[in-house]
Design an enzyme around this catalytic site. Sequence first.
Site, PDB file in Angstrom:
ATOM      1  N   ASP A   8     -12.983  10.359  -7.996  1.00 21.85           N
ATOM      2  CA  ASP A   8     -12.460   9.573  -9.112  1.00 21.85           C
ATOM      3  C   ASP A   8     -10.979   9.888  -9.256  1.00 21.85           C
ATOM      4  O   ASP A   8     -10.598  11.059  -9.416  1.00 21.85           O
ATOM      5  CB  ASP A   8     -13.193   9.927 -10.412  1.00 21.85           C
ATOM      6  CG  ASP A   8     -14.624   9.391 -10.430  1.00 21.85           C
ATOM      7  OD1 ASP A   8     -15.077   8.885  -9.383  1.00 21.85           O
ATOM      8  OD2 ASP A   8     -15.276   9.483 -11.479  1.00 21.85           O
ATOM      9  N   ASP A 129     -22.231  -1.090 -15.192  1.00 15.50           N
ATOM     10  CA  ASP A 129     -22.138   0.125 -16.006  1.00 15.50           C
ATOM     11  C   ASP A 129     -22.816  -0.165 -17.335  1.00 15.50           C
ATOM     12  O   ASP A 129     -22.496  -1.155 -17.989  1.00 15.50           O
ATOM     13  CB  ASP A 129     -20.670   0.498 -16.239  1.00 15.50           C
ATOM     14  CG  ASP A 129     -19.909   0.641 -14.926  1.00 15.50           C
ATOM     15  OD1 ASP A 129     -20.532   1.034 -13.929  1.00 15.50           O
ATOM     16  OD2 ASP A 129     -18.702   0.351 -14.900  1.00 15.50           O
TER      17      ASP A 129
END
Length: 239
Positions: A8, A129
């Site tokens: 990330d 998500d």
Amino acid sequence: MILYPAIDLKDGNCVRLLHGEMDKATVFGTDPAAQAAKFEAAGCAWVHLVDLNGAFAGEPVNGAAVEAILARITVPAQLGGGIRDMATIERWLSKGLARVILGTVAVENPDLVREAAKAFPGQVAVGIDARNGKVATKGWATETDVLVTDLAQSFEDAGVAAIIYTDILRDGAMTGPNIEATEALGRAVTIPVIASGGVSSLPDLIALRDTGVIAGAISGRAIYDGALDLQAALAALKA
């Protein structure tokens, strides 16, 4: 089942967030390309990349770091975060990215997903998500009333390569993935489902694999913290 180690990216560094909150970022490294090379050397078949700044900005921000990673590794990489138009999709795929992940745009402009999946077969994934079964967008900052299964099923005939399902409340929390919800999604669609969020141990991975309907799992913090032994995990998934 494929294990996707996660990198990330925030401000050019390799970080992990807790529950997707940018101010709860732990920096795990300042050389993402070296980290990606380590994952490849360990035997990982894929690398999962997220441009966190990009997800919030709505356009790529950590492009230099992603390009450095692509230059260092030979295994395929997938990238999500801030990819919201055809030009960006084309640019990343032309730079050697194996797969783009479309999240916010899958809710706001599903026709773009269909167009991209048709233009680039096997190279477009949808990132879903969710918080409590409802889809969240724009770097998880915006909640919608869209149900996960409804969104996933709407792309059944679009030719998308995979659905990456993240349970936001589990992400980075080391509490284990939402196996029940991920398995339900895997059974609701024919598109391969990749689990993300909360994968924190070898038993988590085995439990996901044993559902028989989950194609892959993404793990980040657990690998960096040492809670998930990469070599043991890869060996177990091959067994």
